[in-house]
Write a protein that holds these residues in place. Structure first.
Motif, PDB file in Angstrom:
ATOM      1  N   ALA A  27      30.883  53.351   2.695  1.00  0.00           N
ATOM      2  CA  ALA A  27      30.172  52.146   3.131  1.00  0.00           C
ATOM      3  C   ALA A  27      28.677  52.382   3.236  1.00  0.00           C
ATOM      4  O   ALA A  27      27.866  51.536   2.810  1.00  0.00           O
ATOM      5  N   GLU A  28      28.294  53.509   3.782  1.00  0.00           N
ATOM      6  CA  GLU A  28      26.862  53.765   3.988  1.00  0.00           C
ATOM      7  C   GLU A  28      26.105  53.923   2.668  1.00  0.00           C
ATOM      8  O   GLU A  28      25.049  53.306   2.488  1.00  0.00           O
ATOM      9  N   THR A  65      36.588  53.181  -8.817  1.00  0.00           N
ATOM     10  CA  THR A  65      37.016  52.155  -7.865  1.00  0.00           C
ATOM     11  C   THR A  65      38.271  51.449  -8.353  1.00  0.00           C
ATOM     12  O   THR A  65      39.022  50.869  -7.557  1.00  0.00           O
ATOM     13  N   THR A  66      38.528  51.510  -9.654  1.00  0.00           N
ATOM     14  CA  THR A  66      39.726  50.870 -10.208  1.00  0.00           C
ATOM     15  C   THR A  66      40.902  51.835 -10.283  1.00  0.00           C
ATOM     16  O   THR A  66      42.017  51.415 -10.620  1.00  0.00           O
ATOM     17  N   LYS A  67      40.684  53.118  -9.976  1.00  0.00           N
ATOM     18  CA  LYS A  67      41.721  54.127 -10.182  1.00  0.00           C
ATOM     19  C   LYS A  67      42.136  54.858  -8.918  1.00  0.00           C
ATOM     20  O   LYS A  67      43.243  55.393  -8.841  1.00  0.00           O
ATOM     21  N   ARG A  74      34.629  44.956  -1.840  1.00  0.00           N
ATOM     22  CA  ARG A  74      34.055  43.736  -2.422  1.00  0.00           C
ATOM     23  C   ARG A  74      32.583  43.938  -2.795  1.00  0.00           C
ATOM     24  O   ARG A  74      32.000  43.086  -3.475  1.00  0.00           O
ATOM     25  N   ARG A  75      31.991  45.036  -2.373  1.00  0.00           N
ATOM     26  CA  ARG A  75      30.591  45.316  -2.712  1.00  0.00           C
ATOM     27  C   ARG A  75      30.456  46.265  -3.905  1.00  0.00           C
ATOM     28  O   ARG A  75      29.372  46.740  -4.200  1.00  0.00           O
ATOM     29  N   ASP A  76      31.559  46.551  -4.601  1.00  0.00           N
ATOM     30  CA  ASP A  76      31.501  47.551  -5.666  1.00  0.00           C
ATOM     31  C   ASP A  76      30.675  47.128  -6.870  1.00  0.00           C
ATOM     32  O   ASP A  76      30.345  47.957  -7.716  1.00  0.00           O
ATOM     33  N   SER A  77      30.332  45.861  -6.968  1.00  0.00           N
ATOM     34  CA  SER A  77      29.496  45.419  -8.086  1.00  0.00           C
ATOM     35  C   SER A  77      28.144  46.112  -8.088  1.00  0.00           C
ATOM     36  O   SER A  77      27.463  46.155  -9.120  1.00  0.00           O
ATOM     37  N   VAL A  78      27.760  46.683  -6.970  1.00  0.00           N
ATOM     38  CA  VAL A  78      26.453  47.335  -6.878  1.00  0.00           C
ATOM     39  C   VAL A  78      26.357  48.534  -7.818  1.00  0.00           C
ATOM     40  O   VAL A  78      25.279  48.833  -8.343  1.00  0.00           O
ATOM     41  N   TYR A  79      27.472  49.243  -8.061  1.00  0.00           N
ATOM     42  CA  TYR A  79      27.416  50.425  -8.927  1.00  0.00           C
ATOM     43  C   TYR A  79      26.991  50.045 -10.339  1.00  0.00           C
ATOM     44  O   TYR A  79      26.088  50.662 -10.919  1.00  0.00           O
ATOM     45  N   LEU A  80      27.634  49.049 -10.913  1.00  0.00           N
ATOM     46  CA  LEU A  80      27.294  48.645 -12.275  1.00  0.00           C
ATOM     47  C   LEU A  80      25.927  47.968 -12.317  1.00  0.00           C
ATOM     48  O   LEU A  80      25.144  48.182 -13.254  1.00  0.00           O
TER      49      LEU A  80
END
Length: 497
Positions: A27-28, A65-67, A74-80
């Motif tokens: 999270a951080e 995150t998919t594996k 819900r904040r994983d869009s930040v990586y891409l």
């Protein structure tokens, strides 16, 4: 390394946190990426390091995150999103006349920067170790710009028609021509060869040109670089300071120890040896490649086994007969290897300037791959001994981390007061929460080590279940970041030989 920080260790660590089930701690860094990380900085950055560590780390986190259970948010869009932003900042590095990327790029000025040394030349390895990251980003975004920019250097390098697939270690970004004759598989040469195999793997064999280039290079390595030591017949990878036709230098960087695993990976495409041997295409040449991988793995293990600490030096030199250092050693019969530690100790030369250990990952990387492919327990045994040597001689008291050391033949070795980012660890009682049994469970004292980058990540995977992160489904970039093998790719290789 930059005015406002670029998150070198934070981003390099994301996928390891996922692998080790430290998902509560994500999270951080996710919040930091979203709110703080800014690429509009007045800073030159190395094109290669920024690509393999930062772009690779973001893309690997996006994939895992998919594996990995519990890794998604819900904040994983930040990586891409951050990966796209970074890659766009890196694109000006490719705007040379030839397409060979400049060694550096200025982030806020969006301008490529030639090397301040080596007459402005770029490292051959660095120019050819950007492709996995940029191709995967194209796959994710549907934008082929990243793919095409990164694949062009492969065409330019190929157009030099390097003899027997062995490339000199410097290339000029304007002319696209090699600017040296020196050939080596250590620094500035190594990962060129690594990405030949891995580009072919990444696109499920749909780019056979890279496997063809690898097979040519491997034949060249066998013909011109592999020779033997004087007393024990250990095979090692020499250097050619004057290029092909010149004498061999009996010097082998620890960096070269990526090669045993790579040879095995190229031979079996990540499948187990027992399965690969059932293929109609399997032949004696492939068996010879596997044997060469075993022989070189033994030499890399020997770098650790012959020292007083059990830690490898940065560089090993070897006693070799004069005739074995003359050109084209592959034309001559080679003495068989003796499995005698006393004979090995006569063959390794560790010079004072080379006796330091920087916690490098290459040997344990190859041990991991060799274990997964051959399923021979000796590679786990060697890895466990290496891990214990690091624990004994480099771990600091009071959970202060680990240190590089200055002399692997001094006990205790003098510390360097430095911990490399590719080793980087934290401390936590994570084993009780991890889904994996990593180290022998009876050793409770070792349950507080949290790997965060290459060296300890590969050791973690060496002792993980064999079906965890299988080599038939993923490809590791040169910084141990994990990308999927792509079964459906809309683009073909944009060049031919």
């Amino acid at each position: 390394m930059s005015p406002d920080g670029l998150g070198w260790i934070i981003i390099d660590s994301l996928d390891t946190m996922m692998l080790m089930n430290l998902t509560d701690s994500l999270a951080e860094p996710r919040k930091w990426l979203q709110r703080t990380l800014n690429y509009d900085q007045d800073q030159d950055v190395n094109t290669f390091e920024m690509t393999i560590r930062m772009l690779g780390g973001l893309l690997s986190a996006h994939y895992l995150t998919t594996k990995i259970p519990n890794a998604a948010s819900r904040r994983d869009s930040v990586y891409l999103a951050k990966a796209i932003e970074l890659a766009d900042r890196l694109l000006p590095a490719y705007e040379s006349r030839s397409g060979i990327p400049y060694a550096s790029v200025h982030l806020s000025k969006a301008k490529g920067v030639p090397s301040h040394a080596d007459g402005g030349s770029s490292s051959t390895a660095e120019a050819a170790t950007l492709q996995l990251e940029m191709k995967y980003l194209s796959y994710l975004t549907g934008n082929d710009t990243y793919w095409r920019k990164a694949e062009r250097p492969m065409k330019v390098l190929s157009n030099n028609h390097a003899r027997d697939g062995l490339v000199p270690i410097f290339v000029h970004p304007e002319s696209g021509r090699f600017t040296s004759r020196e050939i080596r598989l250590g620094s500035r040469g190594d990962s060129y060869y690594e990405y030949l195999v891995k580009q072919s793997l990444q696109t499920s064999g749909r780019e056979p040109i890279y496997l063809e280039m690898w097979e040519e290079a491997l034949r060249g390595i066998q013909q011109h670089l592999i020779t033997t030591t004087k007393h024990s017949g250990l095979k090692f990878v020499a250097e050619l300071p004057e290029g092909i036709g010149g004498p061999l230098s009996p010097k082998m960087d620890h960096l070269v120890c990526f090669l045993p695993g790579l040879i095995a990976l190229g031979a079996t495409q990540g499948h187990t040896l027992s399965k690969a041997r059932t293929w109609p295409s399997w032949n004696s040449k492939k068996e010879d490649q596997i044997q060469l991988a075993r022989d070189l793995m033994k030499t890399c293990w020997g770098m650790y086994a012959v020292t007083k600490t059990g830690l490898a030096p940065e560089i090993a030199w070897f006693h070799a007969n004069e005739e074995d250092l003359s050109p084209a050693p592959g034309d001559r019969p080679m003495a068989p290897t003796r499995n005698s530690l006393s004979a090995w100790k006569k063959d390794y030369i560790i010079k004072p300037l080379d006796a330091h250990n920087l916690q490098r990952p290459e040997t344990v990387e190859s041990l991991f791959v060799m274990w997964r492919i051959t399923e021979e327990p000796i590679y786990r045994e060697w890895g466990w001994k290496i891990f214990n040597a690091f624990e004994k001689h480099t771990r600091l008291s009071e959970k202060r981390g680990y240190t590089s050391v200055n002399d692997v033949n001094a006990v205790p070795p003098p510390p360097r007061d430095n911990m490399e980012s590719f080793w980087m660890v934290g401390h936590s009682d994570i084993q009780r929460h991890s889904p994996l049994t990593v180290f022998p469970p009876e050793d409770e004292s070792l349950h507080y080590t949290v790997p965060q980058a290459e060296t300890l990540k590969y050791l973690y995977l060496l002792f993980s279940p064999k079906d965890f992160i299988p080599l038939t489904e993923v490809v590791f970039n040169t910084e141990a970041h994990i990308f999927p093998i792509l079964s459906k790719v809309k683009w073909e290789t944009g060049w031919s030989r």
